[in-house]
Design a protein around this motif. Structure first.
Motif, PDB file in Angstrom:
ATOM      1  N   LEU A  98      19.881  48.703 -13.026  1.00 13.85           N
ATOM      2  CA  LEU A  98      19.829  49.716 -11.975  1.00 13.85           C
ATOM      3  C   LEU A  98      21.113  49.674 -11.174  1.00 13.85           C
ATOM      4  N   LYS A  99      21.549  50.833 -10.717  1.00 10.85           N
ATOM      5  CA  LYS A  99      22.653  50.876  -9.752  1.00 10.85           C
ATOM      6  C   LYS A  99      22.030  50.730  -8.371  1.00 10.85           C
ATOM      7  N   VAL A 100      22.508  49.741  -7.609  1.00  9.80           N
ATOM      8  CA  VAL A 100      21.983  49.489  -6.271  1.00  9.80           C
ATOM      9  C   VAL A 100      23.125  49.473  -5.264  1.00  9.80           C
ATOM     10  N   LYS A 101      22.750  49.644  -4.008  1.00  9.98           N
ATOM     11  CA  LYS A 101      23.683  49.501  -2.888  1.00  9.98           C
ATOM     12  C   LYS A 101      23.176  48.356  -2.033  1.00  9.98           C
ATOM     13  N   TYR A 102      24.096  47.559  -1.518  1.00  5.23           N
ATOM     14  CA  TYR A 102      23.732  46.452  -0.640  1.00  5.23           C
ATOM     15  C   TYR A 102      24.717  46.395   0.518  1.00  5.23           C
ATOM     16  N   LEU A 103      24.300  45.720   1.579  1.00  3.55           N
ATOM     17  CA  LEU A 103      25.187  45.520   2.719  1.00  3.55           C
ATOM     18  C   LEU A 103      25.905  44.182   2.560  1.00  3.55           C
ATOM     19  N   PRO A 104      27.231  44.179   2.601  1.00  3.75           N
ATOM     20  CA  PRO A 104      27.954  42.915   2.431  1.00  3.75           C
ATOM     21  C   PRO A 104      27.608  41.886   3.518  1.00  3.75           C
ATOM     22  N   GLU A 105      27.337  42.364   4.728  1.00  3.03           N
ATOM     23  CA  GLU A 105      27.042  41.433   5.832  1.00  3.03           C
ATOM     24  C   GLU A 105      25.591  40.976   5.851  1.00  3.03           C
ATOM     25  N   ASP A 106      24.714  41.671   5.132  1.00  3.57           N
ATOM     26  CA  ASP A 106      23.299  41.299   5.066  1.00  3.57           C
ATOM     27  C   ASP A 106      22.785  41.646   3.673  1.00  3.57           C
ATOM     28  N   THR A 107      22.920  40.717   2.751  1.00  2.00           N
ATOM     29  CA  THR A 107      22.592  41.001   1.356  1.00  2.00           C
ATOM     30  C   THR A 107      21.090  41.097   1.105  1.00  2.00           C
ATOM     31  N   THR A 108      20.273  40.949   2.143  1.00  2.00           N
ATOM     32  CA  THR A 108      18.834  41.189   1.974  1.00  2.00           C
ATOM     33  C   THR A 108      18.525  42.682   2.013  1.00  2.00           C
ATOM     34  N   VAL A 109      19.469  43.498   2.495  1.00  2.00           N
ATOM     35  CA  VAL A 109      19.289  44.946   2.536  1.00  2.00           C
ATOM     36  C   VAL A 109      19.826  45.519   1.230  1.00  2.00           C
ATOM     37  N   ILE A 110      18.885  45.861   0.332  1.00  2.00           N
ATOM     38  CA  ILE A 110      19.229  46.384  -0.988  1.00  2.00           C
ATOM     39  C   ILE A 110      18.377  47.630  -1.230  1.00  2.00           C
ATOM     40  N   GLU A 111      19.000  48.687  -1.687  1.00  2.00           N
ATOM     41  CA  GLU A 111      18.294  49.934  -2.038  1.00  2.00           C
ATOM     42  C   GLU A 111      18.898  50.481  -3.326  1.00  2.00           C
TER      43      GLU A 111
END
Length: 155
Positions: A98-111
């Motif tokens: 899957l292609k996902v996006k994440y936040l570099p500063e908070d890698t628990t935020v993934i969509e």
């Protein structure tokens, strides 16, 4: 007796649901805005697809995923999937990605990379629940007041 308990709990439950939906909406809005602003794309390997079955329908699909960030950090997490995509991935024999996006500063935020902001619906639901609670309180006061006026007029 049960009806009195249900009636007594209605307003607090509506208030708690309204506040919960508003809080979830704020979190969704913040995460979506941050992901759109500076989220990083990654290719994630699907380790497992989970779902629940309710009334004979498979739904609430989630994929347990693993990917490597731009900084080389190995991340494991999960993302929610649309039902059609979840069924397709579940039924596939080949390991999927899957292609996902994440936040570099908070890698628990993934969509998912194509995730859409759903905060407006949450804000609307929270507002409706809170307005319903206010409406119930006002109706009860009006009902109590008019019952008191009828007793006074009858005496």
């Amino acid at each position: 007796m049960i009806d009195k308990i249900k009636s007594f709990l209605l307003v607090p439950v509506l208030i708690l649901v309204g506040i919960g939906l508003l809080y979830s909406g704020v979190q969704e809005y913040r995460h979506s805005k941050a992901l759109n602003d500076h989220g990083k794309l990654a290719e994630a390997v699907i380790e497992q697809v989970n779902w629940s079955t309710k009334r004979g329908r498979d739904r609430n699909f989630k994929a347990d995923i693993r990917f490597t960030t731009e900084a080389g950090q190995e991340i494991a997490g999960s993302v929610e999937l649309p039902d059609t995509q979840g069924k397709q991935l579940r039924d596939s024999d080949a390991p999927g990605t899957l292609k996902v996006k994440y936040l570099p500063e908070d890698t628990t935020v993934i969509e998912l990379a194509d995730h859409q902001d759903n905060s407006a619906g949450m804000f609307g639901g929270g507002a409706v629940a809170l307005l319903a609670a206010v409406g119930v309180v006002l109706y009860r006061r009006y009902k109590k007041k008019s019952a008191g006026e009828m007793e006074t007029a009858a005496a």
